[in-house]
Design a protein around this motif. Sequence first.
Motif, mmCIF file in Angstrom:
data_model
loop_
_atom_site.group_PDB
_atom_site.id
_atom_site.type_symbol
_atom_site.label_atom_id
_atom_site.label_comp_id
_atom_site.label_asym_id
_atom_site.label_seq_id
_atom_site.Cartn_x
_atom_site.Cartn_y
_atom_site.Cartn_z
ATOM 1 N N ALA A 4 0.826 -1.207 0.000
ATOM 2 C CA ALA A 4 0.000 0.000 0.000
ATOM 3 C C ALA A 4 0.861 1.258 0.000
ATOM 4 N N LEU A 5 1.963 1.228 0.757
ATOM 5 C CA LEU A 5 2.869 2.377 0.790
ATOM 6 C C LEU A 5 3.500 2.621 -0.580
ATOM 7 N N LYS A 6 3.882 1.544 -1.257
ATOM 8 C CA LYS A 6 4.481 1.688 -2.582
ATOM 9 C C LYS A 6 3.470 2.245 -3.581
ATOM 10 N N LEU A 7 2.223 1.772 -3.491
ATOM 11 C CA LEU A 7 1.175 2.301 -4.366
ATOM 12 C C LEU A 7 0.934 3.783 -4.086
ATOM 13 N N LEU A 8 0.956 4.146 -2.807
ATOM 14 C CA LEU A 8 0.769 5.545 -2.429
ATOM 15 C C LEU A 8 1.864 6.423 -3.027
ATOM 16 N N ASN A 9 3.114 5.987 -2.889
ATOM 17 C CA ASN A 9 4.229 6.768 -3.433
ATOM 18 C C ASN A 9 4.117 6.924 -4.945
ATOM 19 N N GLU A 10 3.746 5.836 -5.622
ATOM 20 C CA GLU A 10 3.627 5.885 -7.080
ATOM 21 C C GLU A 10 2.487 6.810 -7.499
ATOM 22 N N ALA A 11 1.371 6.717 -6.780
ATOM 23 C CA ALA A 11 0.212 7.548 -7.120
ATOM 24 C C ALA A 11 0.528 9.031 -6.945
ATOM 25 N N GLU A 12 1.182 9.385 -5.844
ATOM 26 C CA GLU A 12 1.510 10.793 -5.616
ATOM 27 C C GLU A 12 2.530 11.296 -6.632
ATOM 28 N N HIS A 13 3.433 10.415 -7.041
ATOM 29 C CA HIS A 13 4.411 10.791 -8.067
ATOM 30 C C HIS A 13 3.717 11.124 -9.387
ATOM 31 N N LEU A 14 2.593 10.451 -9.636
ATOM 32 C CA LEU A 14 1.851 10.675 -10.878
ATOM 33 C C LEU A 14 0.828 11.798 -10.751
ATOM 34 N N GLY A 15 0.758 12.427 -9.575
ATOM 35 C CA GLY A 15 -0.116 13.584 -9.421
ATOM 36 C C GLY A 15 -1.395 13.340 -8.652
ATOM 37 N N SER A 16 -1.506 12.227 -7.937
ATOM 38 C CA SER A 16 -2.725 11.949 -7.175
ATOM 39 C C SER A 16 -2.868 12.929 -6.016
ATOM 40 N N THR A 17 -4.096 13.360 -5.780
ATOM 41 C CA THR A 17 -4.371 14.268 -4.662
ATOM 42 C C THR A 17 -5.180 13.591 -3.557
ATOM 43 N N SER A 18 -5.553 12.327 -3.772
ATOM 44 C CA SER A 18 -6.400 11.653 -2.786
ATOM 45 C C SER A 18 -5.806 10.345 -2.268
ATOM 46 N N ALA A 19 -4.661 9.926 -2.805
ATOM 47 C CA ALA A 19 -4.098 8.624 -2.429
ATOM 48 C C ALA A 19 -3.722 8.579 -0.952
ATOM 49 N N GLN A 20 -3.102 9.652 -0.456
ATOM 50 C CA GLN A 20 -2.688 9.638 0.950
ATOM 51 C C GLN A 20 -3.898 9.600 1.878
ATOM 52 N N LYS A 21 -4.940 10.359 1.539
ATOM 53 C CA LYS A 21 -6.164 10.346 2.346
ATOM 54 C C LYS A 21 -6.784 8.951 2.335
ATOM 55 N N THR A 22 -6.743 8.297 1.180
ATOM 56 C CA THR A 22 -7.285 6.939 1.074
ATOM 57 C C THR A 22 -6.486 5.970 1.940
ATOM 58 N N PHE A 23 -5.153 6.101 1.897
ATOM 59 C CA PHE A 23 -4.306 5.210 2.691
ATOM 60 C C PHE A 23 -4.574 5.384 4.185
ATOM 61 N N ILE A 24 -4.583 6.642 4.637
ATOM 62 C CA ILE A 24 -4.798 6.907 6.061
ATOM 63 C C ILE A 24 -6.164 6.407 6.501
ATOM 64 N N GLY A 25 -7.186 6.662 5.681
ATOM 65 C CA GLY A 25 -8.528 6.197 6.023
ATOM 66 C C GLY A 25 -8.623 4.687 6.070
ATOM 67 N N SER A 26 -7.911 4.014 5.156
ATOM 68 C CA SER A 26 -7.948 2.551 5.125
ATOM 69 C C SER A 26 -7.280 1.958 6.354
ATOM 70 N N VAL A 27 -6.118 2.517 6.734
ATOM 71 C CA VAL A 27 -5.407 2.006 7.905
ATOM 72 C C VAL A 27 -6.222 2.217 9.175
ATOM 73 N N LYS A 28 -6.925 3.335 9.230
ATOM 74 C CA LYS A 28 -7.751 3.622 10.404
ATOM 75 C C LYS A 28 -9.088 2.889 10.367
ATOM 76 N N GLY A 29 -9.327 2.140 9.289
ATOM 77 C CA GLY A 29 -10.566 1.379 9.200
ATOM 78 C C GLY A 29 -11.737 2.167 8.679
ATOM 79 N N LYS A 30 -11.436 3.310 8.008
ATOM 80 C CA LYS A 30 -12.516 4.150 7.492
ATOM 81 C C LYS A 30 -12.513 4.208 5.972
ATOM 82 N N GLY A 31 -11.558 3.434 5.373
ATOM 83 C CA GLY A 31 -11.446 3.499 3.923
ATOM 84 C C GLY A 31 -12.573 2.782 3.224
#
Length: 303
Positions: free
Chosen positions: A276-303
């Motif tokens: 998930a961390l690798k996907l997050l890094n790749e997504a942000e490198h490509l210009g994602s604005t919501s990947a980090q929010k998705t990751f944090i929400g998923s880890v906290k059980g809210k994704g």
Amino acid sequence: MKKNLLTLCLALALGVTAPLAVHAEQTISPANVSIAPTISTATLQQLPWQPLVPPATQDIKLTTASPQISQGNVEGAVAAFALPADRGSMEITLSSLVTDNQLFSPSVLVLDEQMRPAAYYPSSYFTYEKAGIMTSDRLQGVMKLTPALGQKQIYLLVYTTRDDLAKTTKLLDPAKAYAMGVGNAVPDIPDPIAKHAPTGNLRIKATAEQGLGNVMIGFIQSAPASAPVVVGSAVQPAPAAAPAPTKPAEPMLSETENYFNQAIKDAVKSGDVDKALKLLNEAEHLGSTSAQKTFIGSVKGKG
């Protein structure tokens, strides 16, 4: 001595299968740091933290000249390691080797980037492992750690306690190992006893880890809450020239954004935080604005 070593090697070659190691208490929860000893921040900052970058194996000889801590129940030599927090999950194997019927009974405190306790492994977590052909009697435990986002490094402190210094560890007599290996009656002879000491010999091995059951180290955050603690002295660098302006990444297409967000959710749900961390890094490198929010929400059980 040579006879005992040959006897033990033969027994191991024939396959000693008796359950010799005493397993760590199943109720140990490394994330429960409320029962960990309190060590002052000033003491932690003064320790010489040794870099340990996976994959790596280090042998450490703790002596009276090694860094020492004497606070509360903590007593004796310590080993302090700084591990990278931006390379995904890690598996840390710590062994304390028996030498001349003495050994260092380790406990481990894992600290986040701000040197706050994040995981605690008491001495009962490190169980006795009998000697092998290439290894000696030892206390050993495996720790699986996943640094949270927004950190550069985490810290691992190995120490012993006054309580453990008053204890001993029962070893396996080589003659018993031989008897078990060849199927003979195990002789009724006393096992060697290793006295716990404030010094000793450690071996630590760090590897990349992508399995389940990892302990999250640090708080999940979009950026560091405060400046990292500076460990040791550092030479002040010369002022760097202002970097040339870079072209911001173009906004990611909604279909691509949705793909990465779903992949991050699936990876977290399956327990593969490293993926998930690798996907997050790749997504942000490509210009994602919501990947980090998705990751944090998923880890906290809210994704």
